[in-house]
Every structure is written in C-alpha cells, then in structure tokens.
Design an enzyme around this catalytic site. Structure first.
Site, PDB file in Angstrom:
ATOM      1  N   ALA A 298      -3.461  -4.057  14.672  1.00 21.32           N
ATOM      2  CA  ALA A 298      -3.025  -2.700  15.740  1.00 21.32           C
ATOM      3  C   ALA A 298      -3.972  -2.193  14.707  1.00 21.32           C
ATOM      4  O   ALA A 298      -2.634  -1.504  14.030  1.00 21.32           O
ATOM      5  CB  ALA A 298      -1.863  -2.249  15.967  1.00 21.32           C
TER       6      ALA A 298
ATOM      7  N   HIS B  29     -12.808  11.512  11.717  1.00 19.08           N
ATOM      8  CA  HIS B  29     -11.874  10.871  10.861  1.00 19.08           C
ATOM      9  C   HIS B  29     -11.988  12.056  10.058  1.00 19.08           C
ATOM     10  O   HIS B  29     -13.711  12.502  10.002  1.00 19.08           O
ATOM     11  CB  HIS B  29     -12.055   9.310  10.923  1.00 19.08           C
ATOM     12  CG  HIS B  29     -10.195   8.570  11.646  1.00 19.08           C
ATOM     13  ND1 HIS B  29     -11.614   8.170  13.224  1.00 19.08           N
ATOM     14  CD2 HIS B  29      -9.538   8.185  12.048  1.00 19.08           C
ATOM     15  CE1 HIS B  29     -10.341   7.304  13.882  1.00 19.08           C
ATOM     16  NE2 HIS B  29      -9.315   7.260  13.293  1.00 19.08           N
ATOM     17  N   HIS B  30     -10.984  12.030   8.888  1.00 19.30           N
ATOM     18  CA  HIS B  30     -11.222  12.580   7.930  1.00 19.30           C
ATOM     19  C   HIS B  30     -12.323  11.950   7.058  1.00 19.30           C
ATOM     20  O   HIS B  30     -12.639  11.073   7.042  1.00 19.30           O
ATOM     21  CB  HIS B  30     -10.018  12.839   6.143  1.00 19.30           C
ATOM     22  CG  HIS B  30      -8.649  11.069   6.546  1.00 19.30           C
ATOM     23  ND1 HIS B  30      -9.535  10.550   5.540  1.00 19.30           N
ATOM     24  CD2 HIS B  30      -8.207  10.445   7.619  1.00 19.30           C
ATOM     25  CE1 HIS B  30      -9.248   9.601   6.434  1.00 19.30           C
ATOM     26  NE2 HIS B  30      -8.162   9.151   6.873  1.00 19.30           N
TER      27      HIS B  30
ATOM     28  N   LYS C  87     -12.196   7.693   5.167  1.00 18.12           N
ATOM     29  CA  LYS C  87     -12.058   7.111   5.547  1.00 18.12           C
ATOM     30  C   LYS C  87     -13.602   6.248   5.722  1.00 18.12           C
ATOM     31  O   LYS C  87     -14.064   6.236   5.192  1.00 18.12           O
ATOM     32  CB  LYS C  87     -11.781   6.657   7.609  1.00 18.12           C
ATOM     33  CG  LYS C  87     -11.391   5.527   7.761  1.00 18.12           C
ATOM     34  CD  LYS C  87     -11.389   6.097   9.083  1.00 18.12           C
ATOM     35  CE  LYS C  87     -11.104   4.798  10.491  1.00 18.12           C
ATOM     36  NZ  LYS C  87     -10.291   3.708   9.954  1.00 18.12           N
TER      37      LYS C  87
ATOM     38  N   GLY D 270      -0.513   4.941  -0.695  1.00 14.80           N
ATOM     39  CA  GLY D 270      -1.347   5.729   0.301  1.00 14.80           C
ATOM     40  C   GLY D 270      -1.050   5.736   1.551  1.00 14.80           C
ATOM     41  O   GLY D 270       0.047   6.413   1.673  1.00 14.80           O
TER      42      GLY D 270
ATOM     43  N   THR E 238      -4.328  -1.771   8.857  1.00 12.20           N
ATOM     44  CA  THR E 238      -5.238  -2.132   8.015  1.00 12.20           C
ATOM     45  C   THR E 238      -6.739  -2.562   9.249  1.00 12.20           C
ATOM     46  O   THR E 238      -6.598  -3.082  10.371  1.00 12.20           O
ATOM     47  CB  THR E 238      -4.932  -2.935   7.768  1.00 12.20           C
ATOM     48  OG1 THR E 238      -4.351  -2.588   6.474  1.00 12.20           O
ATOM     49  CG2 THR E 238      -6.571  -3.185   6.392  1.00 12.20           C
ATOM     50  N   THR E 239      -7.679  -1.493   8.758  1.00 19.55           N
ATOM     51  CA  THR E 239      -9.181  -1.598  10.428  1.00 19.55           C
ATOM     52  C   THR E 239      -9.870  -2.213   9.494  1.00 19.55           C
ATOM     53  O   THR E 239     -10.412  -2.271   7.923  1.00 19.55           O
ATOM     54  CB  THR E 239      -8.646  -0.689  10.516  1.00 19.55           C
ATOM     55  OG1 THR E 239      -9.346   0.926   9.674  1.00 19.55           O
ATOM     56  CG2 THR E 239      -7.757   0.049  11.404  1.00 19.55           C
TER      57      THR E 239
ATOM     58  N   GLY F 234       0.514  -1.306   0.006  1.00 18.58           N
ATOM     59  CA  GLY F 234       0.169  -0.038  -0.101  1.00 18.58           C
ATOM     60  C   GLY F 234       1.282   0.976  -0.468  1.00 18.58           C
ATOM     61  O   GLY F 234       0.765   1.860   0.846  1.00 18.58           O
TER      62      GLY F 234
ATOM     63  N   ASN G 105      -4.520   0.947  15.506  1.00 18.71           N
ATOM     64  CA  ASN G 105      -3.519   2.393  15.979  1.00 18.71           C
ATOM     65  C   ASN G 105      -1.901   2.505  16.946  1.00 18.71           C
ATOM     66  O   ASN G 105      -2.570   1.249  17.332  1.00 18.71           O
ATOM     67  CB  ASN G 105      -4.438   2.727  16.902  1.00 18.71           C
ATOM     68  CG  ASN G 105      -4.139   4.841  16.436  1.00 18.71           C
ATOM     69  OD1 ASN G 105      -2.676   4.785  17.106  1.00 18.71           O
ATOM     70  ND2 ASN G 105      -4.424   5.029  17.099  1.00 18.71           N
TER      71      ASN G 105
END
Ligand code: NAD
Length: 255
Positions: free
Chosen positions: A112, A145-146, A149, A11, A89-90, A8, A114
């Site tokens: 994780a 968040h922006h 997201k 990104g 990655t979430t 990625g 965060n």
C-alpha cells in the site's frame, strides 16, 4: 500477541512503526533490519543486517519501509519462509511490482503506497467524484512531500490517478501527464495531470482537482504526522497474519 519484524527500522517510517507497535497491546516488535554498515538505532530490540537473521528472532510478519530493491529482496525472503509481508515502500518499477505478485502466489503480501485511513477514504471520494463528473471536468493531481523523498510522483498520487483512470475506463499509461514545461498546447480532454512539489518537512499532501467550466472541486488529504501511516501498518500486520496467499491493499484491511 503478534510478533513483527520491521525492515528499515532506522528509517522515518521504521521508527514510527516501532512506536505505533509499542502503543498496541497485541503487537510486539521482535527484531528489525538496517542497511548493511548502518548504525543500529538506539533501543533494546535486536537489529540485524539481513532479514533472514531478523526472522530468527521469531517474527510472524514483516513490515517493510525500505527502498524498492530491498523491498523486493525482502518479499522473496518472506516467500521462501512462508512469512506474511506488509510493505509501504513506494517507487517500485513494473518488474518490481511483478516480483511482489510472484511472492504473493505463496504468501499474503500487502502493498500500500499509503496506509492512512484518511487516504483510503480520499480514494473512495475521488472514485465517486470521477463517476459523477463527466469528461467536461479535467482531473489534476498535486502532491507535496518533504525534501528527502526519493520517488516522484508519490505512490499515493499514482494510486489516486489509477483510481480515476479505472473509473474512466482508460489506461493511466495513455493519459498520465507528469508535470508540464514549454509550449504544451491546449489540454487534451482525457489527460490526468500529476505534479509533485518537494521541500521542507511536509509529511504528505494530496489534492485531486476536478476542474470544470465555472466551478471546480478539490479533494485534499494532509498528513501532519507519520503516525497515521504507522498505525495503518500495524493494523495491516494484525490483519495479514490470518489471510491466505494473495496480493492485497489497504482497501482489503479497511473494509
Ligand atoms: P527513510 O529513508 O527514512 O527509511 C528507509 C530506511 O531503509 C533507511 O533507514 C535505510 O537505511 C533503510 N535501508 C536501506 N537498505 C536497507 C537494507 N538492505 N536493509 C534494511 N534497511 C535498509 O524513508 P521513509 O520516509 O521511512 O520511507 C521509506 C519508504 O516508505 C519510501 O518508499 C516511502 O515513500 C514509503 N512511505 C510509505 C508510506 C505509506 O503509508 N505506505 C508512508 C511514508 C513513506
């Protein structure tokens, strides 16, 4: 010197991680991956569309900031090749988290939501507050968040909610309340409310509120730049190369 492949790379987090690695003397980014068909970001690093090809450049560890489906594919590639895998990655579904656990049977995997030191400490403080404040205090989590997201609520908000639920000895699935609308009635005692705000360029903000009668405690973390996450990712990459197979979190890195 630790050789890293960034999945990625084009990104927001991929670029920040590249910058953080450049600032670290003991970490070298040897290649990156981009979405098939996407333009490669400017720079001198080899860019590939497949992780297998990127690993041919000699990566000892993969750092992934992509999408849930790509993250799972990448974990499988790393497991097949015995390469440690770090992912921030979430938005992973339970089956996708299960796939990471399966990969973690043969390689070290760090997942994780965060990677900042501040959110790690926030989690500890939230756990302590939940231990000390009894059920007379209602717990609510608000994150912002922006506008780009994709997932909501944030992985960090879920991580914080999990931490509270664990202290309270309840299953988050039974007590989580995602947003509210309509005639919702009085708030049940053990509910954990989670709300998401989206817009602008907000990097990431999380507040955990403990609302009692006559007082409330608010614990807040505000990220003003992605650099804090990227530094954490580099730290995680440095740490994971010496670990046995298993599924880890930032709490293992930042002991
Ligand atoms: P982004 O959309 O800017 O970056 C994701 C990149 O992955 C994009 O460039 C996309 O083209 C690329 N991609 C898609 N398919 C690919 C493929 N097959 N191979 C290679 N690349 C591919 O998003 P972002 O803001 O960088 O966030 C990425 C993820 O990281 C999100 O899940 C986000 O929630 C998470 N995140 C985690 C942390 C943390 O600290 N753990 C911090 C910020 C963001």
């Amino acid at each position: 010197m630790i050789s890293v492949v960034i999945a990625g790379l084009a990104g927001r987090m991929g670029q920040q991680t590249l910058e953080a690695a450049r600032q670290a003397e003991d970490v070298r980014v040897v290649a990156g991956t981009v979405r098939p068909g996407a333009a490669a970001p400017a720079g001198a690093i080899p860019v590939e569309e497949r992780l297998e090809a990127a690993l041919e450049h000699g990566g000892q560890v993969v750092v992934d900031f992509t999408t849930p489906a790509v993250c799972v594919d990448n974990a499988r590639v790393c497991a097949a090749r015995g390469v440690p895998f770090v992912t921030g990655t979430t938005g992973l579904e339970p089956a996708q988290r299960q796939a990471l656990e399966e990969a973690a049977a043969s390689i070290p995997v760090l997942h994780a939501p965060n990677m900042s030191v501040g959110v790690h400490l926030l989690t500890k403080l939230v756990r302590e507050a939940a231990e000390r404040l009894d059920e007379a205090y209602d717990v609510e989590i608000v994150e912002a968040h922006h506008r780009h997201k994709r997932d909501a609520p944030s992985g960090t908000a879920l991580h914080l909610a999990e931490a509270v639920a664990r202290v309270q000895g309840v299953d988050l699935g039974d007590v989580a309340r995602y947003g509210r609308e309509g005639i919702v009635g009085a708030r049940p005692r053990r509910e954990i409310g989670i709300s998401a705000v989206r817009g602008g360029d907000v990097v990431g903000e999380h507040t955990v509120l403990f609302l009692g009668d006559g007082e409330r405690l608010e614990l807040t973390h505000k990220a003003s730049s992605r650099a804090a996450f990227a530094r954490g990712a580099v730290r995680a990459a440095r740490w994971i190369v010496n670990q046995p197979p298993g599924l880890y979190g930032m709490e293992d890195v930042l002991r």
